[in-house]
Design a protein around this motif. Structure first.
Motif: not given
Length: 182
Positions: A112-117
């Motif tokens: 459920g990843v919504t953001e990458v850094v």
């Protein structure tokens, strides 16, 4: 869920055949702190997006042999090496982007990843292509400006501006991410 992506912090890109030694070594402590930050949070994954080339890969024609699958040059530098935790994923890549022909998108869906850094090398190439892959897949993008670098002679500020302008990337420092820099 957020995913910290460490891009190409490999032996060949730090001290090996395509060494960017001075700039890469400068960002290692920041990436170490960022990895520790992410490992201590249940809503983060730590992703190692590493070149792992085959002899017939197109990049080899451009850059020469580097980060060959299974070789020392394709291993993450010791200071940033994976520890094998459950939320730590090693994602070998054969192109600039961490998304092209890898399992990364499936892993992100599963968690459920919504953001990458984004951290690592090189802001104007592999970081840029990974940001594009994240953008086209609908992920929010954050780039830690003090945890990415370029080869000497490349305008780092322009590379960061590109990511902000074209992909809506949030450009912040590791301090702004909320870490104690000790």
């Amino acid at each position: 869920m957020k995913a910290l992506i460490i891009i190409d912090m490999l032996n060949d890109f730090v001290t090996g055949v395509l060494a960017n030694e001075k700039k890469a070594i400068e960002i290692i402590p920041v990436i170490q702190r960022t990895i520790n930050y992410a490992r201590n949070r249940l809503d983060w994954l730590v992703i190692y997006a590493n070149d792992a080339h085959h002899a017939d890969d197109r990049e080899i024609d451009i850059w020469g042999k580097h980060a060959m699958e299974g070789a020392w040059g394709a291993e993450v530098v010791d200071a940033l090496a994976p520890i094998g935790s459950e939320r730590e994923i090693i994602s070998p890549k054969r192109f600039y982007s961490a998304f092209d022909d890898t399992v990364l998108e499936d892993v992100f869906r599963q968690y459920g990843v919504t953001e990458v850094v984004l951290t690592g090398q090189h802001t104007n190439c592999c970081v840029r292509h990974t940001a594009y892959g994240a953008f086209t897949r609908g992920y929010n993008i954050t780039v830690l400006s003090d945890a990415v670098c370029v080869f000497p002679g490349v305008d780092h500020g322009a590379a960061l501006d590109y990511l902000k302008t074209f992909y809506g990337a949030k450009i912040i420092t590791s301090t702004e991410l909320g870490m104690l820099l000790k």
